[in-house]
Design a protein around this motif. Structure first.
Motif, PDB file in Angstrom:
ATOM      1  N   ASP A 210      -3.405   1.798 -11.365  1.00 42.10           N
ATOM      2  CA  ASP A 210      -4.569   1.659 -10.488  1.00 42.10           C
ATOM      3  C   ASP A 210      -4.210   1.494  -9.019  1.00 42.10           C
ATOM      4  O   ASP A 210      -5.066   1.166  -8.207  1.00 42.10           O
ATOM      5  CB  ASP A 210      -5.433   0.485 -10.965  1.00 42.10           C
ATOM      6  CG  ASP A 210      -4.724  -0.859 -10.799  1.00 42.10           C
ATOM      7  OD1 ASP A 210      -3.535  -0.872 -10.396  1.00 42.10           O
ATOM      8  OD2 ASP A 210      -5.353  -1.894 -11.065  1.00 42.10           O
ATOM      9  N   ALA A 211      -2.929   1.689  -8.665  1.00 42.55           N
ATOM     10  CA  ALA A 211      -2.479   1.543  -7.275  1.00 42.55           C
ATOM     11  C   ALA A 211      -2.642   0.109  -6.780  1.00 42.55           C
ATOM     12  O   ALA A 211      -2.584  -0.161  -5.590  1.00 42.55           O
ATOM     13  CB  ALA A 211      -3.188   2.521  -6.337  1.00 42.55           C
ATOM     14  N   PHE A 239       1.946  -1.922  -7.685  1.00 39.45           N
ATOM     15  CA  PHE A 239       2.857  -2.810  -6.963  1.00 39.45           C
ATOM     16  C   PHE A 239       3.580  -3.747  -7.934  1.00 39.45           C
ATOM     17  O   PHE A 239       4.352  -4.593  -7.523  1.00 39.45           O
ATOM     18  CB  PHE A 239       2.069  -3.648  -5.946  1.00 39.45           C
ATOM     19  CG  PHE A 239       1.545  -2.824  -4.802  1.00 39.45           C
ATOM     20  CD1 PHE A 239       2.427  -2.210  -3.920  1.00 39.45           C
ATOM     21  CD2 PHE A 239       0.191  -2.645  -4.601  1.00 39.45           C
ATOM     22  CE1 PHE A 239       1.962  -1.443  -2.858  1.00 39.45           C
ATOM     23  CE2 PHE A 239      -0.290  -1.887  -3.540  1.00 39.45           C
ATOM     24  CZ  PHE A 239       0.602  -1.279  -2.669  1.00 39.45           C
ATOM     25  N   ASN A 240       3.288  -3.585  -9.219  1.00 38.44           N
ATOM     26  CA  ASN A 240       3.828  -4.499 -10.212  1.00 38.44           C
ATOM     27  C   ASN A 240       5.221  -4.056 -10.668  1.00 38.44           C
ATOM     28  O   ASN A 240       5.386  -3.372 -11.678  1.00 38.44           O
ATOM     29  CB  ASN A 240       2.863  -4.569 -11.398  1.00 38.44           C
ATOM     30  CG  ASN A 240       3.149  -5.740 -12.298  1.00 38.44           C
ATOM     31  OD1 ASN A 240       4.285  -6.238 -12.331  1.00 38.44           O
ATOM     32  ND2 ASN A 240       2.143  -6.178 -13.035  1.00 38.44           N
ATOM     33  N   LEU A 241       6.215  -4.463  -9.902  1.00 39.44           N
ATOM     34  CA  LEU A 241       7.582  -4.034 -10.161  1.00 39.44           C
ATOM     35  C   LEU A 241       8.090  -4.519 -11.517  1.00 39.44           C
ATOM     36  O   LEU A 241       8.742  -3.771 -12.246  1.00 39.44           O
ATOM     37  CB  LEU A 241       8.496  -4.544  -9.037  1.00 39.44           C
ATOM     38  CG  LEU A 241       9.958  -4.131  -9.080  1.00 39.44           C
ATOM     39  CD1 LEU A 241      10.115  -2.622  -9.028  1.00 39.44           C
ATOM     40  CD2 LEU A 241      10.729  -4.770  -7.931  1.00 39.44           C
ATOM     41  N   SER A 242       7.753  -5.763 -11.870  1.00 45.73           N
ATOM     42  CA  SER A 242       8.286  -6.272 -13.142  1.00 45.73           C
ATOM     43  C   SER A 242       7.694  -5.511 -14.330  1.00 45.73           C
ATOM     44  O   SER A 242       8.403  -5.200 -15.289  1.00 45.73           O
ATOM     45  CB  SER A 242       8.083  -7.772 -13.283  1.00 45.73           C
ATOM     46  OG  SER A 242       6.749  -8.109 -13.056  1.00 45.73           O
ATOM     47  N   ALA A 243       6.404  -5.155 -14.251  1.00 44.63           N
ATOM     48  CA  ALA A 243       5.810  -4.362 -15.341  1.00 44.63           C
ATOM     49  C   ALA A 243       6.466  -2.986 -15.424  1.00 44.63           C
ATOM     50  O   ALA A 243       6.736  -2.474 -16.519  1.00 44.63           O
ATOM     51  CB  ALA A 243       4.305  -4.210 -15.130  1.00 44.63           C
ATOM     52  N   GLY A 253       5.404   3.720  -7.774  1.00 43.41           N
ATOM     53  CA  GLY A 253       4.558   4.072  -6.643  1.00 43.41           C
ATOM     54  C   GLY A 253       3.768   5.342  -6.870  1.00 43.41           C
ATOM     55  O   GLY A 253       3.356   5.627  -7.982  1.00 43.41           O
ATOM     56  N   GLY A 254       3.595   6.101  -5.816  1.00 42.14           N
ATOM     57  CA  GLY A 254       2.726   7.276  -5.849  1.00 42.14           C
ATOM     58  C   GLY A 254       1.717   7.099  -4.749  1.00 42.14           C
ATOM     59  O   GLY A 254       2.100   6.842  -3.600  1.00 42.14           O
ATOM     60  N   CYS A 255       0.426   7.143  -5.094  1.00 43.92           N
ATOM     61  CA  CYS A 255      -0.576   6.881  -4.066  1.00 43.92           C
ATOM     62  C   CYS A 255      -0.876   5.388  -3.999  1.00 43.92           C
ATOM     63  O   CYS A 255      -2.030   4.972  -4.086  1.00 43.92           O
ATOM     64  CB  CYS A 255      -1.804   7.772  -4.228  1.00 43.92           C
ATOM     65  SG  CYS A 255      -1.479   9.429  -3.581  1.00 43.92           S
ATOM     66  N   ILE A 256       0.209   4.587  -3.860  1.00 44.98           N
ATOM     67  CA  ILE A 256       0.021   3.214  -3.404  1.00 44.98           C
ATOM     68  C   ILE A 256      -0.044   3.352  -1.884  1.00 44.98           C
ATOM     69  O   ILE A 256       0.758   4.061  -1.272  1.00 44.98           O
ATOM     70  CB  ILE A 256       1.157   2.263  -3.867  1.00 44.98           C
ATOM     71  CG1 ILE A 256       2.540   2.810  -3.541  1.00 44.98           C
ATOM     72  CG2 ILE A 256       1.037   2.009  -5.368  1.00 44.98           C
ATOM     73  CD1 ILE A 256       3.680   1.837  -3.842  1.00 44.98           C
ATOM     74  N   GLU A 290       8.459  -4.292   3.243  1.00 38.39           N
ATOM     75  CA  GLU A 290       9.897  -4.562   3.225  1.00 38.39           C
ATOM     76  C   GLU A 290      10.280  -5.286   1.933  1.00 38.39           C
ATOM     77  O   GLU A 290      11.252  -4.924   1.270  1.00 38.39           O
ATOM     78  CB  GLU A 290      10.278  -5.388   4.459  1.00 38.39           C
ATOM     79  CG  GLU A 290      11.739  -5.803   4.436  1.00 38.39           C
ATOM     80  CD  GLU A 290      12.438  -5.571   5.766  1.00 38.39           C
ATOM     81  OE1 GLU A 290      11.752  -5.463   6.788  1.00 38.39           O
ATOM     82  OE2 GLU A 290      13.686  -5.490   5.732  1.00 38.39           O
ATOM     83  N   ASP A 291       9.479  -6.280   1.549  1.00 37.83           N
ATOM     84  CA  ASP A 291       9.747  -7.021   0.303  1.00 37.83           C
ATOM     85  C   ASP A 291       9.661  -6.087  -0.901  1.00 37.83           C
ATOM     86  O   ASP A 291      10.553  -6.050  -1.742  1.00 37.83           O
ATOM     87  CB  ASP A 291       8.679  -8.116   0.092  1.00 37.83           C
ATOM     88  CG  ASP A 291       8.995  -9.348   0.893  1.00 37.83           C
ATOM     89  OD1 ASP A 291      10.057  -9.360   1.572  1.00 37.83           O
ATOM     90  OD2 ASP A 291       8.185 -10.292   0.859  1.00 37.83           O
ATOM     91  N   PHE A 292       8.570  -5.352  -0.964  1.00 34.25           N
ATOM     92  CA  PHE A 292       8.322  -4.515  -2.137  1.00 34.25           C
ATOM     93  C   PHE A 292       9.382  -3.405  -2.278  1.00 34.25           C
ATOM     94  O   PHE A 292       9.986  -3.231  -3.338  1.00 34.25           O
ATOM     95  CB  PHE A 292       6.919  -3.899  -2.061  1.00 34.25           C
ATOM     96  CG  PHE A 292       6.652  -2.886  -3.135  1.00 34.25           C
ATOM     97  CD1 PHE A 292       6.462  -3.282  -4.452  1.00 34.25           C
ATOM     98  CD2 PHE A 292       6.621  -1.524  -2.843  1.00 34.25           C
ATOM     99  CE1 PHE A 292       6.239  -2.347  -5.455  1.00 34.25           C
ATOM    100  CE2 PHE A 292       6.398  -0.577  -3.846  1.00 34.25           C
ATOM    101  CZ  PHE A 292       6.201  -0.997  -5.150  1.00 34.25           C
ATOM    102  N   ILE A 293       9.610  -2.697  -1.199  1.00 31.41           N
ATOM    103  CA  ILE A 293      10.534  -1.554  -1.279  1.00 31.41           C
ATOM    104  C   ILE A 293      11.970  -2.038  -1.505  1.00 31.41           C
ATOM    105  O   ILE A 293      12.715  -1.453  -2.296  1.00 31.41           O
ATOM    106  CB  ILE A 293      10.415  -0.667  -0.016  1.00 31.41           C
ATOM    107  CG1 ILE A 293       9.017  -0.033   0.038  1.00 31.41           C
ATOM    108  CG2 ILE A 293      11.496   0.420  -0.006  1.00 31.41           C
ATOM    109  CD1 ILE A 293       8.694   0.721   1.324  1.00 31.41           C
ATOM    110  N   THR A 294      12.335  -3.147  -0.835  1.00 32.89           N
ATOM    111  CA  THR A 294      13.696  -3.663  -1.018  1.00 32.89           C
ATOM    112  C   THR A 294      13.913  -4.133  -2.459  1.00 32.89           C
ATOM    113  O   THR A 294      14.959  -3.832  -3.063  1.00 32.89           O
ATOM    114  CB  THR A 294      13.981  -4.813  -0.025  1.00 32.89           C
ATOM    115  OG1 THR A 294      13.715  -4.340   1.290  1.00 32.89           O
ATOM    116  CG2 THR A 294      15.421  -5.266  -0.112  1.00 32.89           C
TER     117      THR A 294
END
Ligand code: ZN
Ligand code: ZN
Length: 502
Positions: A210-211, A239-243, A253-256, A290-294
């Motif tokens: 769901d972005a 944005f749910n990296l752990s999932a 990602g994608g259309c986030i 920065e947090d998310f991508i790193t």
């Protein structure tokens, strides 16, 4: 059983040879490419005479929203309706013909083309679809109307108005997407696969989630990947990296969204929109990205972010650049859309090693001096959009995608659009345009050693056209005529996914 494709012009990476030759396929792979057609046939193989057709690598679309595209293809297309009666008739026959009890989706309604110039009323919808939730979406997806059965399920999540807009529209659409049964979800992907194969694709990258915080039906789809005709490359769009990590994803990602769209004036610009003091919107802070991508980078995930305006592209590219300097890894992070780039930004993207994943159809539909982009941004900036030619000359590898369901899932149209950019400086050659939907697309997902090229040892993923995609082969990519190249056969691992009748 071996397969021999004979009497065809076979793509050589940069063009076609003057002569016809053959391809021998066994166990889904290309085992032999004959430089010249041989006359002896020592082997027992199924022989397919291609009668001088043109064999390209199986095209790959690197950016789609296939669930929505497939789901709506199963629903009711209202684009032909000219009156409320027409629209209701179309919905009524879909209601009667389907045994599914899930929500019925109707879409492409343009009230301005209806005689009555209005949406059908809730009462009218209840009459034709009394006991099954029905959602009727406007052509641009930004408003909808639902029947009483749907309204009961939505409860207080929406206002009592008949027409749902803004947040009410989004809530309703997400709610019903979320309620779809696994059976219908898979059916939607099967439908999308068939549409892709017909459009000349053997592979499509697709966004699932769901972005926001959900990766949606990613696990269900991942478990069923071998059941589809085309090869799906999945992106947990979240944005749910752990999932995403838990689900075993290699990318996220994608259309986030780093920004919105030019149409809604939410794409983030460094200078204001034409006749406006708006700079558009950055949806998240630099720190957030920065947090998310790193974190994703640290977990060896390929990252893809939607960015359309130069300010948003810069925001994301700066982080990619920083990581390329501090923690270099070959992850091929993506700038989805990457539409507005001046020369400086182009240079910065070349340095970061990011991959623009671009939509030639956007230029086809909205580019040009008289086009929609020009009206929103002015002439000068509109000429700095979708710079396929400039990126390629700078040595930046770009990949092609349709953003289907936003534009058509159609390889011929997309490749011709890249070759016929409104701005001559941004046009790609035949070979370059084919490349962004074949080699580069395979490279984007790290699969360039098994697909994306017509080579011995590679999977027999092939798109066969009746004529080559030369730029003089049509007048307008948008309005195909008898001169427009046609997909004759789409083949994945030697298996025919689509064959044109007759
Ligand atoms: Zn997007
Ligand atoms: Zn998209």
């Amino acid at each position: 059983m071996m397969k021999l494709l004979k009497n065809a012009y076979i793509w050589q990476g940069d063009g076609f040879p003057q002569f016809r030759s053959e391809i021998l396929i066994e166990h889904g792979r290309i085992v032999k490419l004959n430089a010249q057609e041989s006359t002896s046939k020592p082997i027992s193989a199924e022989v397919i005479d291609l009668n001088g057709a043109y064999v390209y690598p199986g095209f790959i679309d690197t950016h789609t929203h296939s669930f929505e595209g497939g789901l709506y293809s199963l629903g009711v297309d209202l684009s032909s309706a000219q009156s409320i009666e027409d629209a209701c008739g179309l919905i009524e026959s879909a209601y009667a013909s389907s045994d599914l009890r899930d929500t019925l989706f109707a879409w492409q309604l343009d009230e301005n083309t209806l005689k009555e110039k209005r949406f059908p009323s809730v009462k009218e919808l209840d009459k034709i679809c009394p006991d099954r939730p029905l959602i009727v979406r406007r052509i641009d997806g930004h408003s909808c109307i639902v029947n009483t059965a749907a309204r009961m399920l939505l409860g207080t999540a929406i206002k009592p108005d008949e027409l749902l807009r803004g947040m009410d529209n989004d809530s309703a659409v997400h709610f019903f997407h979320g309620k779809i049964s696994p059976e219908t979800i898979l059916q939607a992907y099967h439908a999308a696969s068939a549409i892709a194969a017909k459009g000349g694709f053997t592979g499509i990258h697709t966004m699932v989630g769901d972005a926001k915080n959900s990766i949606g039906h990613y696990a269900l789809l991942n478990e069923n990947l071998d059941k589809f005709g085309v090869e799906y490359t999945l992106y947990p769009q979240s944005f749910n990296l752990s999932a995403a990590l838990e689900a075993g994803a290699k990318r996220i990602g994608g259309c986030i969204l780093a920004d919105g769209s030019i149409g809604s004036m939410t794409a983030a610009l460094s200078e204001t929109y034409l006749n406006s003091d708006s700079l558009g919107v950055l949806y998240q802070s630099d720190e957030f990205w920065e947090d998310f991508i790193t974190s994703a980078h640290d977990n060896n995930m390929q990252v893809a972010v939607h960015c359309i305006g130069d300010r948003a592209i810069s925001q994301i590219n700066n982080i990619y650049y920083k990581l390329s300097q501090t923690k270099p890894k070959d992850l091929r992070h993506q700038l989805i859309h990457c539409e507005l780039t001046d020369d400086t930004l182009l240079e910065e993207i070349a340095k970061s090693g990011a991959v623009p994943v671009m939509q030639p159809n956007f230029d086809l539909l909205w580019g040009g001096d008289e086009g929609f982009y020009s009206r929103k941004l002015g002439l000068e900036r509109s000429r700095n959009m979708n710079r396929f030619g400039s990126f390629t000359r700078k040595g930046v590898r770009i990949a092609g995608g349709s953003d289907w369901y936003i534009t058509a899932l159609d390889a011929v149209m997309s490749i011709l659009a890249a070759m016929n950019h409104h701005n001559p400086a941004e046009r790609l050659t035949h070979a370059q345009a084919v490349n962004i939907y074949s080699y580069n697309a395979a490279w984007l997902s790290g699969d360039e050693n098994r697909t994306g090229s017509v080579k011995e040892g590679y999977e027999a993923n092939l798109t066969i056209l009746n004529q080559p995609l030369n730029s003089d082969s049509l007048s307008s990519p948008e309005t195909p005529d008898s001169q427009t190249p046609m997909v004759l056969i789409t083949m994945r691992k030697g298996k025919v996914l689509y064959a044109k009748e007759g």
